[in-house]
Design a protein around this motif. Structure first.
Motif, PDB file in Angstrom:
ATOM      1  N   VAL A  60      -2.511   1.983  -2.690  1.00 42.49           N
ATOM      2  CA  VAL A  60      -2.093   0.802  -3.449  1.00 42.49           C
ATOM      3  C   VAL A  60      -2.413  -0.474  -2.665  1.00 42.49           C
ATOM      4  O   VAL A  60      -2.828  -1.483  -3.231  1.00 42.49           O
ATOM      5  CB  VAL A  60      -0.581   0.885  -3.784  1.00 42.49           C
ATOM      6  N   PHE A  73      -2.703  -1.278 -11.683  1.00 36.19           N
ATOM      7  CA  PHE A  73      -2.405  -1.874 -10.381  1.00 36.19           C
ATOM      8  C   PHE A  73      -3.071  -3.240 -10.194  1.00 36.19           C
ATOM      9  O   PHE A  73      -2.806  -3.923  -9.220  1.00 36.19           O
ATOM     10  CB  PHE A  73      -2.834  -0.923  -9.256  1.00 36.19           C
ATOM     11  N   PRO A  78      -3.980  -7.362  -6.666  1.00 37.81           N
ATOM     12  CA  PRO A  78      -2.817  -6.569  -7.082  1.00 37.81           C
ATOM     13  C   PRO A  78      -2.048  -7.256  -8.206  1.00 37.81           C
ATOM     14  O   PRO A  78      -1.817  -8.471  -8.171  1.00 37.81           O
ATOM     15  CB  PRO A  78      -1.967  -6.509  -5.815  1.00 37.81           C
TER      16      PRO A  78
END
Ligand SMILES: NC(=O)c1ccc[n+]([C@@H]2O[C@H](COP(=O)([O-])OP(=O)(O)OC[C@H]3O[C@@H](n4cnc5c(N)ncnc54)[C@H](OP(=O)(O)O)[C@@H]3O)[C@@H](O)[C@H]2O)c1
Length: 230
Positions: A60, A73, A78
């Motif tokens: 991530v 995501f 982000p």
């Protein structure tokens, strides 16, 4: 039971959180003051006592592999600044429609980052169906290391491979986050377990109950030498 939120928290508080505005290596991470999130419908606010670091946090943070960016995501950057999924903590505030959890309950499980309020922070948002009550024999730190890795191992062995007593199970990566749980779960299912790991981890994997441990370091060194023409 009323659907009204149960709150022990004052609005507009700030907290310390590890955040990032772009994908990259650990250099993108910053410790910042951000607003404490308020739980929406079907969410609880947790006072984080411990956050676990599973491999997913790296994915991530890095935005790799790229295909995961399409899964909500954020494509170029982000979607949410927060990071961290594994969590153990105490329920601080309960959103509307939540039943079965109240402020003060000690729980562990997974939170954010889909909600944007992840576990590398003083407070995090989570859904009750992703939480379980803390067992009395675990510390917050121990519990926070469990959720993603143990769940992955459990699903692989119980739901995919359907391991049964008496079967032989080979676990490659037996010293990793998932592998250490896989060794123990396979043993609990009554399997004969062989773990594969590098030399420094042989003792660890043996201590977890593996019947046999294969040290992969000599094979890896041989493969590297062959590739480099040695
Ligand atoms: N789909 C999901 O929901 C999900 C969830 C969690 C993890 N995963 C994936 O599952 C994999 C394992 O995750 P993890 O959390 O256990 O990772 P981890 O904690 O980083 O462990 C990696 C393991 O791989 C071993 N390893 C590294 N290089 C190797 C090589 N060249 N040959 C053989 N073994 C090697 C390491 O052994 P040594 O340290 O002994 O060398 C270690 O046991 C990762 O690919 C991760 O992305 C998927």
């Amino acid at each position: 039971m009323s659907d009204a939120p149960i709150t022990a928290a004052a609005p507009n508080r700030t907290m310390k959180a590890i955040v990032r505005d772009r994908y990259g290596s650990a250099d993108v991470l910053e410790l910042r003051d951000v607003e404490v999130p308020r739980p929406g419908e079907g969410e609880v606010l947790l006072a984080v006592r411990a956050a676990g670091l599973d491999r997913g946090a790296w994915h991530v943070m890095a935005g790799m592999p790229y295909v995961m960016r399409l899964a909500g995501f954020g494509v170029r950057k982000p979607e949410h600044v927060g990071l961290g999924s594994d969590v153990a903590g105490v329920v601080e505030e309960v959103g509307a429609g939540v039943t079965g959890l109240r402020p003060g309950d000690a729980v562990f499980g997974t939170c954010g980052p889909a909600s944007g309020a992840a576990s590398f922070a003083e407070y995090a948002l989570a859904r009750p169906d992703r939480l379980a009550r803390m067992p009395e024999n675990l510390s917050f730190e121990q519990a926070a290391a469990v959720p993603v890795s143990a769940q992955t191992a459990l699903q692989a062995l119980r739901d995919r491979a359907r391991v049964r007593a008496g079967q032989s199970v080979l676990i490659i990566g037996a010293s990793g986050g998932v592998g250490t749980f896989a060794v123990q779960i396979a043993k609990a299912f009554g399997a004969h377990v062989t773990g594969v790991c590098s030399t420094p981890k042989v003792e660890l994997v043996t201590s977890l109950g593996a019947d046999r441990v294969i040290d992969s370091s000599p094979m890896r060194t041989a493969r590297t030498s062959t590739r480099s023409g040695g």
